[in-house]
Scaffold this motif. Structure first.
Motif, short mmCIF file in Angstrom:
data_model
loop_
_atom_site.label_atom_id
_atom_site.label_comp_id
_atom_site.label_asym_id
_atom_site.label_seq_id
_atom_site.Cartn_x
_atom_site.Cartn_y
_atom_site.Cartn_z
N VAL A 1 2.42 9.71 1.01
CA VAL A 1 2.93 9.55 -0.36
C VAL A 1 3.44 10.89 -0.89
O VAL A 1 4.52 10.97 -1.48
CB VAL A 1 1.83 8.99 -1.28
CG1 VAL A 1 2.29 9.00 -2.74
CG2 VAL A 1 1.45 7.58 -0.86
N GLY B 1 6.71 11.63 0.65
CA GLY B 1 7.77 10.87 0.01
C GLY B 1 8.22 11.50 -1.30
O GLY B 1 9.41 11.55 -1.62
N MET B 2 7.26 12.02 -2.07
CA MET B 2 7.60 12.67 -3.33
C MET B 2 8.45 13.92 -3.10
O MET B 2 9.44 14.15 -3.80
CB MET B 2 6.32 13.03 -4.10
CG MET B 2 5.54 11.84 -4.62
SD MET B 2 3.99 12.32 -5.44
CE MET B 2 4.63 13.25 -6.86
N VAL C 1 12.06 13.01 -2.02
CA VAL C 1 12.90 12.69 -3.18
C VAL C 1 13.23 13.96 -3.95
O VAL C 1 14.35 14.13 -4.45
CB VAL C 1 12.19 11.66 -4.08
CG1 VAL C 1 12.96 11.45 -5.38
CG2 VAL C 1 12.04 10.34 -3.34
N LEU D 1 4.34 3.99 -6.68
CA LEU D 1 5.38 4.81 -6.08
C LEU D 1 6.58 4.97 -6.99
O LEU D 1 7.26 6.00 -6.94
CB LEU D 1 5.82 4.18 -4.75
CG LEU D 1 4.91 4.45 -3.55
CD1 LEU D 1 5.42 3.69 -2.33
CD2 LEU D 1 4.84 5.94 -3.24
N LEU E 1 7.60 8.77 -7.46
CA LEU E 1 8.88 9.24 -6.91
C LEU E 1 9.78 9.79 -8.01
O LEU E 1 10.54 10.74 -7.80
CB LEU E 1 9.58 8.12 -6.15
CG LEU E 1 8.86 7.67 -4.86
CD1 LEU E 1 9.64 6.55 -4.19
CD2 LEU E 1 8.66 8.82 -3.90
N GLY F 1 8.59 13.20 -8.53
CA GLY F 1 9.09 14.04 -7.44
C GLY F 1 10.55 14.42 -7.64
O GLY F 1 10.93 15.57 -7.39
N LEU F 2 11.36 13.47 -8.08
CA LEU F 2 12.77 13.76 -8.35
C LEU F 2 12.92 14.81 -9.45
O LEU F 2 13.72 15.75 -9.34
CB LEU F 2 13.49 12.47 -8.76
CG LEU F 2 14.97 12.58 -9.11
CD1 LEU F 2 15.78 13.06 -7.92
CD2 LEU F 2 15.50 11.24 -9.61
#
Length: 473
Positions: A308, A311-312, A315, A361, A365, A368-369
């Motif tokens: 996870v 994934g962050m 992004v 998520l 996410l 994260g962006l």
């Protein structure tokens, strides 16, 4: 070799090697500390003290390395910083004990100097690639943080201490890359202010101490109150000494520049949630719903949590690399405001949707962006808004804003959790909701601060360089 990489893509590629080392070093120990702590006999309190020690070192070394770089040369100090990180990483891997972990993590904290010193070299040697270069460096940093943690966790699944060697080969590559970089052409001036450095070190140390330990001490306890007073007094005296000094450690006059002040305030606000939230993110993902307050938590294992996080940062890498083009299209002020709004949207999504991994998520996410956008934008702008001779110091000021924002954000989240726990010590739904809401509000504050940023009215503007850099990329 230096001549061949003194400009353009070759220079940026060499810098990426050093930034990847920084990311791996920052990311690989976090998932290992519980396992390593059990192996060497360090309990939860001891692990927290190691974290505190590294945070104090981060806060202290940021202005010191930046100032030394502006005085004695960015490449020279970069070599010293990379060597410190390599020695610390090797010490931890070769002989993990309580003492070597403490010394090694302090030495590894020299990674905070990488970005300010690299920015000084990039601006002087290849200014036309400033925006795209910084965005690529930030993207590489984010990816390597996530990848470093995943690789270290995977290695430690096979052998408890194998993951401790994760950073060593990257440090070797970083040393070679640092030797290959050219020297900065920025003018050097000034002398090192030792009294100011001692005051700043003590003041920031006290501040980080109370932020880290305030929850366990009790925020209204005598220990917390006395430490807060000591931090404020030391930092106030430091400000007085700095203003009267002919050779200040950190030129506080830089913050009279409204553009740098807006950039640093935006950095503080977004880092409050986006980075201060990372520890809380792992806790929520790892909490079993049957054990957590109000049945909250997702009950993921260590590897799933690292995926996870990966994934962050993936992004975030996308957001970082797209930021220069976005700035060219809509302007820097709009990019700063958009980054804050994206972060706020992510935390609001977490408030509303968090009962399953797909729901969670969405918000994670978006956070994260936002992280990728703000890190690329603010690091590039902190380079551009000051004279070339103050580049490393300006970036260092921005890095301090990031570190303090993240630390205070983590402390606020911890305090909100402490007030919303079950009899068994699990965080209730209200604790999570208040924490996510606080991060959303501060992120919106960062968006508002971003709207105060103004492009210089005089021509030519940096946009020409941005357009050129974007086409080159």
């Amino acid at each position: 070799m230096t001549r061949a990489i003194s400009r353009g893509p070759g220079l940026i590629a060499t810098m990426i090697v050093i930034v990847v080392c920084s990311g791996v070093v920052q990311g690989y120990l976090t998932p290992l500390l519980p396992v390593v702590g059990g192996h060497v006999g360090i309990g939860g309190v001891g692990q927290n003290n190691l974290y505190l020690l590294s945070q104090v070192a981060f806060a202290v070394l940021t202005p010191l390395l930046s100032r030394w770089g502006d005085i004695w040369g960015h490449r020279r100090l970069l070599l010293i910083a990379v060597a410190m990180v390599a020695v610390g990483s090797l010490l931890i891997a070769a002989r993990p004990t309580t003492a070597t972990l403490a010394v090694g993590m302090v030495a590894q904290s020299a990674v905070v100097g990488f970005f300010p010193l690299l920015a000084g070299i990039l601006r002087s040697r290849s200014p036309e690639h400033g925006r795209v270069g910084m965005s690529m460096l930030v993207g590489a940093l984010l990816l390597s943080i996530g990848t470093g943690g995943f690789v270290a966790g995977t290695l430690s699944d096979e052998h408890a201490l194998a993951g401790l060697w994760t950073a060593v080969p990257f440090c070797v590559l970083a040393i070679a890359a640092a030797f290959a970089l050219p020297t900065s052409t920025a003018p050097r001036a000034g002398r090192f202010n030792s009294p100011s450095a001692l005051l700043l070190t003590a003041g920031l140390g006290a501040l980080m101490l109370v932020l880290t330990e305030g929850e366990s001490w009790g925020w209204a306890s005598p220990y917390s109150l006395l430490t807060i007073v000591a931090a404020l007094v030391l930092l106030a005296v430091w400000v007085v000494v700095e203003r009267r000094s002919a050779h200040p450690l950190v030129d506080l006059g830089l913050l009279r520049n409204p553009r740098l002040a807006a950039v640093s305030a935006h950095t503080f606000c977004i880092a409050f949630g986006a980075i201060g939230f990372l520890g809380a993110n792992a806790v929520y993902l790892g909490t079993d719903p049957a054990d957590g307050g109000d049945g909250l938590g997702l009950g993921l294992g260590a590897r799933a949590i690292s995926l996870v996080s990966l994934g962050m940062v993936a992004v975030g890498f996308v957001g970082s690399t797209l930021t220069p083009r976005l700035a060219r299209a809509i302007g820097d002020r709009a990019v700063l405001a958009a980054g804050g709004c994206v972060g706020a949207a992510g935390f609001l999504s977490l408030c509303l949707l968090h009962s399953s991994l797909p729901q969670y998520l969405v918000g994670a996410l978006l956070v994260g962006l936002s992280t990728g956008m703000f890190e690329a934008a603010t690091r590039a702008l902190s380079v551009e808004v000051v004279d070339e001779a103050e580049t490393a110091l300006s970036v260092g000021v921005n890095e301090m804003a990031l570190s303090l924002g993240a630390a205070i954000g983590a402390a606020v989240i911890g305090a909100l959790w402490a007030g919303h726990t079950t009899a068994h010590g699990a965080v209730t739904g209200g604790g999570y909701q208040w924490a996510w809401a606080a991060c959303a509000v501060v992120a919106l504050g960062g968006a508002a601060v971003g709207l105060l940023f103004r492009d210089p009215s005089a021509a030519p503007t940096p946009e020409a360089g941005v357009a050129h850099a974007g086409r080159t990329a």
